[in-house]
Design a protein around this motif. Sequence first.
Motif, PDB file in Angstrom:
ATOM      1  N   LEU A 268     -70.061  -9.020  83.943  1.00 37.79           N
ATOM      2  CA  LEU A 268     -70.693  -9.246  82.633  1.00 37.79           C
ATOM      3  C   LEU A 268     -69.655  -9.640  81.585  1.00 37.79           C
ATOM      4  CD1 LEU A 268     -73.370  -6.387  82.625  1.00 37.79           C
ATOM      5  CD2 LEU A 268     -73.667  -8.798  83.246  1.00 37.79           C
ATOM      6  N   LYS A 269     -68.465  -9.046  81.701  1.00 42.51           N
ATOM      7  CA  LYS A 269     -67.409  -9.381  80.742  1.00 42.51           C
ATOM      8  C   LYS A 269     -66.952 -10.840  80.917  1.00 42.51           C
ATOM      9  CE  LYS A 269     -62.789  -8.088  79.289  1.00 42.51           C
ATOM     10  NZ  LYS A 269     -61.565  -7.483  79.762  1.00 42.51           N
ATOM     11  N   ALA A 270     -66.790 -11.246  82.175  1.00 46.18           N
ATOM     12  CA  ALA A 270     -66.362 -12.633  82.422  1.00 46.18           C
ATOM     13  C   ALA A 270     -67.418 -13.616  81.921  1.00 46.18           C
ATOM     14  CB  ALA A 270     -66.100 -12.841  83.912  1.00 46.18           C
ATOM     15  N   ALA A 271     -68.693 -13.274  82.123  1.00 43.17           N
ATOM     16  CA  ALA A 271     -69.767 -14.160  81.648  1.00 43.17           C
ATOM     17  C   ALA A 271     -69.717 -14.250  80.131  1.00 43.17           C
ATOM     18  CB  ALA A 271     -71.118 -13.627  82.111  1.00 43.17           C
ATOM     19  N   TRP A 272     -69.512 -13.124  79.495  1.00 42.55           N
ATOM     20  CA  TRP A 272     -69.432 -13.094  78.023  1.00 42.55           C
ATOM     21  C   TRP A 272     -68.250 -13.940  77.542  1.00 42.55           C
ATOM     22  CZ3 TRP A 272     -65.734 -11.336  74.531  1.00 42.55           C
ATOM     23  CH2 TRP A 272     -66.169 -11.230  73.207  1.00 42.55           C
ATOM     24  N   GLN A 273     -67.113 -13.811  78.222  1.00 45.96           N
ATOM     25  CA  GLN A 273     -65.929 -14.600  77.833  1.00 45.96           C
ATOM     26  C   GLN A 273     -66.229 -16.096  77.938  1.00 45.96           C
ATOM     27  OE1 GLN A 273     -63.265 -12.648  80.605  1.00 45.96           O
ATOM     28  NE2 GLN A 273     -62.050 -11.796  78.936  1.00 45.96           N
ATOM     29  N   LEU A 274     -66.942 -16.482  78.984  1.00 44.03           N
ATOM     30  CA  LEU A 274     -67.278 -17.906  79.142  1.00 44.03           C
ATOM     31  C   LEU A 274     -68.240 -18.355  78.048  1.00 44.03           C
ATOM     32  CD1 LEU A 274     -67.556 -18.071  83.030  1.00 44.03           C
ATOM     33  CD2 LEU A 274     -65.845 -19.217  81.622  1.00 44.03           C
ATOM     34  N   GLU A 275     -69.197 -17.476  77.726  1.00 41.66           N
ATOM     35  CA  GLU A 275     -70.138 -17.801  76.632  1.00 41.66           C
ATOM     36  C   GLU A 275     -69.399 -18.037  75.321  1.00 41.66           C
ATOM     37  OE1 GLU A 275     -74.050 -15.304  78.201  1.00 41.66           O
ATOM     38  OE2 GLU A 275     -72.697 -14.395  76.758  1.00 41.66           O
ATOM     39  N   GLN A 276     -68.310 -17.295  75.147  1.00 39.42           N
ATOM     40  CA  GLN A 276     -67.506 -17.411  73.913  1.00 39.42           C
ATOM     41  C   GLN A 276     -66.526 -18.587  73.980  1.00 39.42           C
ATOM     42  OE1 GLN A 276     -68.224 -15.244  71.333  1.00 39.42           O
ATOM     43  NE2 GLN A 276     -69.776 -14.601  72.815  1.00 39.42           N
ATOM     44  N   GLY A 277     -66.541 -19.280  75.111  1.00 37.79           N
ATOM     45  CA  GLY A 277     -65.661 -20.431  75.252  1.00 37.79           C
ATOM     46  C   GLY A 277     -64.252 -20.078  75.705  1.00 37.79           C
ATOM     47  N   HIS A 278     -64.055 -18.838  76.153  1.00 39.70           N
ATOM     48  CA  HIS A 278     -62.734 -18.448  76.654  1.00 39.70           C
ATOM     49  C   HIS A 278     -62.583 -18.830  78.132  1.00 39.70           C
ATOM     50  CE1 HIS A 278     -62.315 -16.368  72.969  1.00 39.70           C
ATOM     51  NE2 HIS A 278     -63.145 -15.381  73.263  1.00 39.70           N
ATOM     52  N   GLU A 279     -61.331 -18.817  78.596  1.00 44.53           N
ATOM     53  CA  GLU A 279     -61.101 -19.033  80.026  1.00 44.53           C
ATOM     54  C   GLU A 279     -61.140 -17.695  80.753  1.00 44.53           C
ATOM     55  OE1 GLU A 279     -57.724 -21.366  80.974  1.00 44.53           O
ATOM     56  OE2 GLU A 279     -58.589 -23.136  80.006  1.00 44.53           O
ATOM     57  N   ILE A 280     -61.452 -17.720  82.031  1.00 47.08           N
ATOM     58  CA  ILE A 280     -61.419 -16.460  82.796  1.00 47.08           C
ATOM     59  C   ILE A 280     -60.534 -16.634  84.034  1.00 47.08           C
ATOM     60  CG2 ILE A 280     -63.703 -15.631  82.068  1.00 47.08           C
ATOM     61  CD1 ILE A 280     -64.694 -16.578  84.899  1.00 47.08           C
ATOM     62  N   ASN A 281     -60.109 -15.490  84.556  1.00 48.82           N
ATOM     63  CA  ASN A 281     -59.300 -15.516  85.767  1.00 48.82           C
ATOM     64  C   ASN A 281     -60.231 -15.392  86.978  1.00 48.82           C
ATOM     65  OD1 ASN A 281     -57.627 -15.030  87.881  1.00 48.82           O
ATOM     66  ND2 ASN A 281     -56.862 -13.049  87.134  1.00 48.82           N
ATOM     67  N   LEU A 282     -60.293 -16.432  87.777  1.00 53.78           N
ATOM     68  CA  LEU A 282     -61.240 -16.431  88.905  1.00 53.78           C
ATOM     69  C   LEU A 282     -60.764 -15.579  90.079  1.00 53.78           C
ATOM     70  CD1 LEU A 282     -62.433 -20.151  88.929  1.00 53.78           C
ATOM     71  CD2 LEU A 282     -63.722 -18.148  88.196  1.00 53.78           C
ATOM     72  N   GLU A 283     -59.462 -15.261  90.097  1.00 55.30           N
ATOM     73  CA  GLU A 283     -58.911 -14.422  91.180  1.00 55.30           C
ATOM     74  C   GLU A 283     -59.688 -13.113  91.324  1.00 55.30           C
ATOM     75  OE1 GLU A 283     -56.106 -15.120  93.172  1.00 55.30           O
ATOM     76  OE2 GLU A 283     -56.559 -17.092  92.317  1.00 55.30           O
ATOM     77  N   GLN A 284     -60.185 -12.584  90.192  1.00 54.36           N
ATOM     78  CA  GLN A 284     -60.824 -11.272  90.220  1.00 54.36           C
ATOM     79  C   GLN A 284     -62.137 -11.266  91.014  1.00 54.36           C
ATOM     80  OE1 GLN A 284     -62.346 -10.157  86.249  1.00 54.36           O
ATOM     81  NE2 GLN A 284     -62.126 -12.299  85.679  1.00 54.36           N
ATOM     82  N   PHE A 285     -62.672 -12.445  91.370  1.00 53.90           N
ATOM     83  CA  PHE A 285     -63.949 -12.466  92.067  1.00 53.90           C
ATOM     84  C   PHE A 285     -63.835 -12.590  93.584  1.00 53.90           C
ATOM     85  CE2 PHE A 285     -64.960 -13.575  87.714  1.00 53.90           C
ATOM     86  CZ  PHE A 285     -65.751 -12.471  87.453  1.00 53.90           C
ATOM     87  N   TYR A 286     -62.699 -12.253  94.103  1.00 54.06           N
ATOM     88  CA  TYR A 286     -62.520 -12.217  95.550  1.00 54.06           C
ATOM     89  C   TYR A 286     -63.317 -11.025  96.102  1.00 54.06           C
ATOM     90  CZ  TYR A 286     -60.083 -11.446  99.950  1.00 54.06           C
ATOM     91  OH  TYR A 286     -59.784 -11.255 101.270  1.00 54.06           O
ATOM     92  N   VAL A 287     -64.221 -11.269  97.062  1.00 58.63           N
ATOM     93  CA  VAL A 287     -64.962 -10.128  97.617  1.00 58.63           C
ATOM     94  C   VAL A 287     -64.576  -9.826  99.070  1.00 58.63           C
ATOM     95  CG1 VAL A 287     -66.923 -10.172  96.047  1.00 58.63           C
ATOM     96  CG2 VAL A 287     -67.032 -11.523  98.140  1.00 58.63           C
ATOM     97  N   GLY A 288     -63.465 -10.405  99.487  1.00 56.86           N
ATOM     98  CA  GLY A 288     -62.882 -10.027 100.781  1.00 56.86           C
ATOM     99  C   GLY A 288     -63.803 -10.273 101.955  1.00 56.86           C
ATOM    100  N   ILE A 289     -63.781  -9.319 102.853  1.00 56.88           N
ATOM    101  CA  ILE A 289     -64.531  -9.408 104.100  1.00 56.88           C
ATOM    102  C   ILE A 289     -66.024  -9.658 103.857  1.00 56.88           C
ATOM    103  CG2 ILE A 289     -65.293  -7.970 106.052  1.00 56.88           C
ATOM    104  CD1 ILE A 289     -62.445  -8.847 106.327  1.00 56.88           C
ATOM    105  N   HIS A 290     -66.545  -9.069 102.780  1.00 59.44           N
ATOM    106  CA  HIS A 290     -67.977  -9.166 102.480  1.00 59.44           C
ATOM    107  C   HIS A 290     -68.440 -10.630 102.452  1.00 59.44           C
ATOM    108  CE1 HIS A 290     -71.787  -7.927 100.636  1.00 59.44           C
ATOM    109  NE2 HIS A 290     -71.634  -8.950  99.818  1.00 59.44           N
ATOM    110  N   GLY A 291     -67.683 -11.456 101.730  1.00 61.60           N
ATOM    111  CA  GLY A 291     -68.035 -12.877 101.633  1.00 61.60           C
ATOM    112  C   GLY A 291     -67.759 -13.618 102.940  1.00 61.60           C
ATOM    113  N   LYS A 292     -66.612 -13.351 103.504  1.00 62.49           N
ATOM    114  CA  LYS A 292     -66.212 -14.079 104.731  1.00 62.49           C
ATOM    115  C   LYS A 292     -67.193 -13.813 105.866  1.00 62.49           C
ATOM    116  CE  LYS A 292     -61.415 -14.989 104.000  1.00 62.49           C
ATOM    117  NZ  LYS A 292     -61.511 -14.719 102.558  1.00 62.49           N
TER     118      LYS A 292
END
Length: 442
Positions: free
Chosen positions: A298-322
């Motif tokens: 939710l924080k990353a979405a809010w940052q994007l809404e505000q026009g800020h950049e976000i760090n995409l590294e934090q969305f790694y879900v490891g084995i779950h995604g793979k």
Amino acid sequence: MKQEFKIVICGGGSTYTPGIVKDLLQEKALRIKELWLYDIDKERQDKVALIVREVIKSICPTLAFHVSTVPGEALLDADFIMAQMRVGKLEMRVRDEKIALKHGCIGQETCGAGGMAYGMRTIYPMVELIDLCEKYATKDYWIVNYSNPAAIVAKATQKLRPHARILNICDMPVEIEARMAEILGVSIEDLETDYFGLNHYGWFTKVRCKGEDVTEQLKNHVSEHGYLSKASYDDALVRDPDWLHTFQNAGKIMRLFPDYLPNTYWQYYLLGDDILSDSDIENTRGLQVIQNREKKVLKAAWQLEQGHEINLEQFYVGIHGKFIVSVVKALAYDTRSRQLVIVPNQGIIKNLPEDAMVEVPAYLTSRGPEPIRIGSIPSFYKGLMEQQNACEELLVEAAIEGSYSKALQAFTMNRTIPSANIAKEILDEMIEANKEYWPELK
Ligand code: NAD
Ligand code: G6P
Ligand code: MN
């Protein structure tokens, strides 16, 4: 054979969506014609979609990407539907946990009273998803389902929609395999495991590394250290204190029952007293997830809404995604890779009921899973699984028949609830809390 696919993520607003999309796009062997997010909560999904757009921009900017809450649009001609709905969202997860804990029982997402409450909420929305896919998706669609409680979803959909093309999966066994690989200092791809169980209630009977039997070596390690080694601490899941503790607890189970390597979820069944004394009604797992995983999204979405950049590294879900991506890839391209998945028993475990839904290794073809046979299992393991299977069976029957008495039997049958008195108290409170979600029980 079709080469390019329309993929839909159902439960598009899930906290896992950005990480799963990342893994989907990084799997270059999977060719995606269109990617859609589908959810019933527009506001939440639109927030998550902001992050997903950034992920797409960074990996595959030309991808056709759409977001919708209209089933006839999102599911139209879909080939793969990756389902990860949480009916009642995290708010209801917390209510389940608190009701159970208030009555002195384990409050957990998929086990015990919480799992049964969540199951009652999820059965019909998943049946509805199947019906929508039958109506709109391609005729050989596959729903690859993570939505929990996967055991109850699997049982109910098998009963109510036996011909549906749904494959239920869980990331826990592969997550444990990742810990095993860390312990051995090898790559997870080098491991091949034998495993049997119900979802979340299973055992590894053999582990091979490049063909060599390493079971005893692993058992010795796990008895002493649980599923942990130095390398494990690099993993995001292990760095979560709750999961760290869970991987440690496996050591205790291994020492008590040294035949096989346990799934971590046995802690709720076999170490209930330890779990209860570690539980805090003001800091349940659901609350921790709201404070961490959900807040991060939710924080990353809010940052994007505000026009800020976000760090995409934090969305790694490891084995779950793979894992879910590799299952989709196997079904799409007939890779016949060996995976642990949930399938109808039909004699796979000889001395468990034919209609139990069991978690076992299977070779995944484009026609679906081809499971391997297990044979008979010893009394201790059989007894534990029969009790859990009967509990899940009664719960599903209660939902289908609208039967209060079967629901009470299910709650009483569950090993985490010590008496029929407490089962009734919890059930009555759950009915009240779930008015909006459960089928009516008479
Ligand atoms: P979340 O609450 O963040 O997201 C779930 C989303 O599902 C929400 O956006 C919600 O609006 C949506 N939803 C609810 N009902 C829906 C319906 N009928 N149709 C479409 N969308 C619907 O949840 P989360 O923590 O990200 O978890 C997602 C799911 O994945 C949960 O079911 C969780 O238990 C499951 N999960 C399963 C495994 C596994 O091993 N099988 C592993 C991890 C997570
Ligand atoms: C594992 C299990 C899932 C469960 C999840 C809960 O991945 O296999 O079935 O949903 O853990 O994790 P959480 O971090 O939400 O407590
Ligand atoms: Mn699971």
